[in-house]
Design an enzyme around this catalytic site. Sequence first.
Site, mmCIF file in Angstrom:
data_model
loop_
_atom_site.group_PDB
_atom_site.id
_atom_site.type_symbol
_atom_site.label_atom_id
_atom_site.label_comp_id
_atom_site.label_asym_id
_atom_site.label_seq_id
_atom_site.Cartn_x
_atom_site.Cartn_y
_atom_site.Cartn_z
ATOM 1 C CE1 TYR A 99 -2.320 3.212 2.726
ATOM 2 C CE2 TYR A 99 -3.608 2.619 0.792
ATOM 3 C CZ TYR A 99 -3.367 3.472 1.859
ATOM 4 O OH TYR A 99 -4.169 4.583 2.056
ATOM 5 C CG ASP A 148 5.813 3.568 0.541
ATOM 6 O OD1 ASP A 148 4.608 3.395 0.293
ATOM 7 O OD2 ASP A 148 6.223 4.224 1.524
ATOM 8 C CE LYS A 202 2.851 4.633 8.032
ATOM 9 N NZ LYS A 202 1.484 4.643 8.578
HETATM 10 P P1 KE4 Z 1 -0.709 8.276 4.656
HETATM 11 O O1 KE4 Z 1 -1.318 8.930 3.424
HETATM 12 O O2 KE4 Z 1 -1.731 7.471 5.450
HETATM 13 O O3 KE4 Z 1 0.069 9.276 5.525
HETATM 14 O O4 KE4 Z 1 0.412 7.256 4.156
HETATM 15 C C1 KE4 Z 1 0.053 6.272 3.223
HETATM 16 C C2 KE4 Z 1 1.052 5.130 3.303
HETATM 17 C C3 KE4 Z 1 2.015 5.028 2.315
HETATM 18 N N1 KE4 Z 1 2.947 4.039 2.337
HETATM 19 C C4 KE4 Z 1 2.956 3.117 3.329
HETATM 20 C C5 KE4 Z 1 3.985 2.035 3.299
HETATM 21 C C6 KE4 Z 1 1.996 3.166 4.378
HETATM 22 O O5 KE4 Z 1 2.011 2.228 5.344
HETATM 23 C C7 KE4 Z 1 1.027 4.203 4.367
HETATM 24 C C8 KE4 Z 1 -0.054 4.294 5.439
HETATM 25 N N2 KE4 Z 1 -0.105 3.217 6.370
HETATM 26 C C9 KE4 Z 1 -1.369 2.967 6.988
HETATM 27 C C10 KE4 Z 1 -1.199 1.744 7.906
HETATM 28 N N3 KE4 Z 1 -1.258 0.547 7.198
HETATM 29 C C11 KE4 Z 1 -1.854 4.155 7.747
HETATM 30 C C12 KE4 Z 1 -3.028 3.872 8.653
HETATM 31 C C13 KE4 Z 1 -4.310 4.364 8.041
HETATM 32 O O6 KE4 Z 1 -4.530 4.174 6.811
HETATM 33 O O7 KE4 Z 1 -5.111 4.912 8.824
#
Ligand code: KE4
Length: 426
Positions: A142, A237, A265
Amino acid sequence: MDRNEELFERAQDSIPGGVNSPVRAFRSVGGAPRFIERAKGPYMWDVEGKRFIDYILSWGPMILGHNNEAVIADVEAAAEKGLSFGTATEAEIRIAEEIRKIVPSMEQVRLVSSGTEAGMSAIRLARGYTNRNKIIKFEGCYHGHSDALLVKAGSGLLTFGNPSSSGVPASVTEHTLVLEYNNPQQLEDAFKEFGSDIACVIVEAVAGNMNLVRATPEFIHTMRRLCTEYGALMIVDEVMTGFRVELGGAQAHYGVTPDLTMLGKVIGGGMPVAAFGGRREIMQHVAPVGGVYQAGTLSGNPVAVACGLATLKAIQAPGFYDTLFGQTKKLVDGLTAAAKENNITFCADHVGGMFGLYFLPEIPTGFADVMKSNTEQFNTFFHGMLDRGVYFAPSTFEAGFVSVVHTDEVIAETVNAARDVFAQMK
Ligand code: KE4
């Protein structure tokens, strides 16, 4: 009905599903999500005043533990000077220089406010730089919710993707190829067939969105070789793995140099800071220097950057990663032993400060393995631990996180609770 349930009912009236991000809604584990009121160190307290040991840590950012005093002091000092200017600030130079020092492949850095923005922008940049449209991602990874990435594998092995979300036109995902994680041969075949049309390959080098799955070194290094050979960009990523699996991220762990990197993060320490960056000649294609447009009202926000800078400073303290990795290993080993004592089919893995818990006979090596997880057992475990004051991610397809203040006592309390839950599960 307790306060959490009351608030959940009320929240669903004003907010879709009662949450501002789907995974928080507990839909895969059932029950009402906990509404958290405050947090400190390894702990969070819900609106009922119940204390939880936190292994979500805001999905990774709170690597120092919650409300680290030095971080809060810097955030307060920055807020005193103003919340947002929409101008250039000196702090943005300092955090960019700090990132370049820690992640040398990022010769230039552009700050954004979320991992999604970082991914969306990195892909647009790869397409603008290469003048190609095709992108490759991997099943189970993701990279945020930008349209081109909301895609599921096409019908055949090397057929382009179909939208995995409503509202995404097929015309947007038709350039996205979804391949199998850890399958270097399939990647080789894809490049043989489409190589000169591929703008980039985007990967989580340690996957954390299908639970934790390690890439094999062969997979990562084959990707690097093929991208170089065909002139495609390798995007790693590191939104989750950055500063988490090692100070220098997964690229340091595997000894690979990507063309572009995404960060998020930990870089914001719990406030909205993310970034993309990479080779200078590629980044020079980003507006206002180059023709790849990208912008953001709150990009480089001074208060968020102060939080990020304080966090990046603290994680470079001597011995930080020895402690973080040591505590994570103690958790994984303790849970594994507790399950074994109770003959529960369970295993666990960790890379640095992120871990995976699996109701599987052995550690998964890819998406197909993870899909065999016993989700019913996970849900029982999740709620059993939650009742005992331990908060794991509310989904069997998420990784977990440890902070540097998850002490031996905190880990022991977690393992003892798990022993109790496993005993009831057998
Ligand atoms: P954000 O747009 O949520 O800041 O980041 C997206 C993203 C991109 N790349 C990786 C590897 C990620 O894990 C994420 C977001 N992770 C999720 C947890 N699996 C955030 C939690 C959520 O979606 O509320």
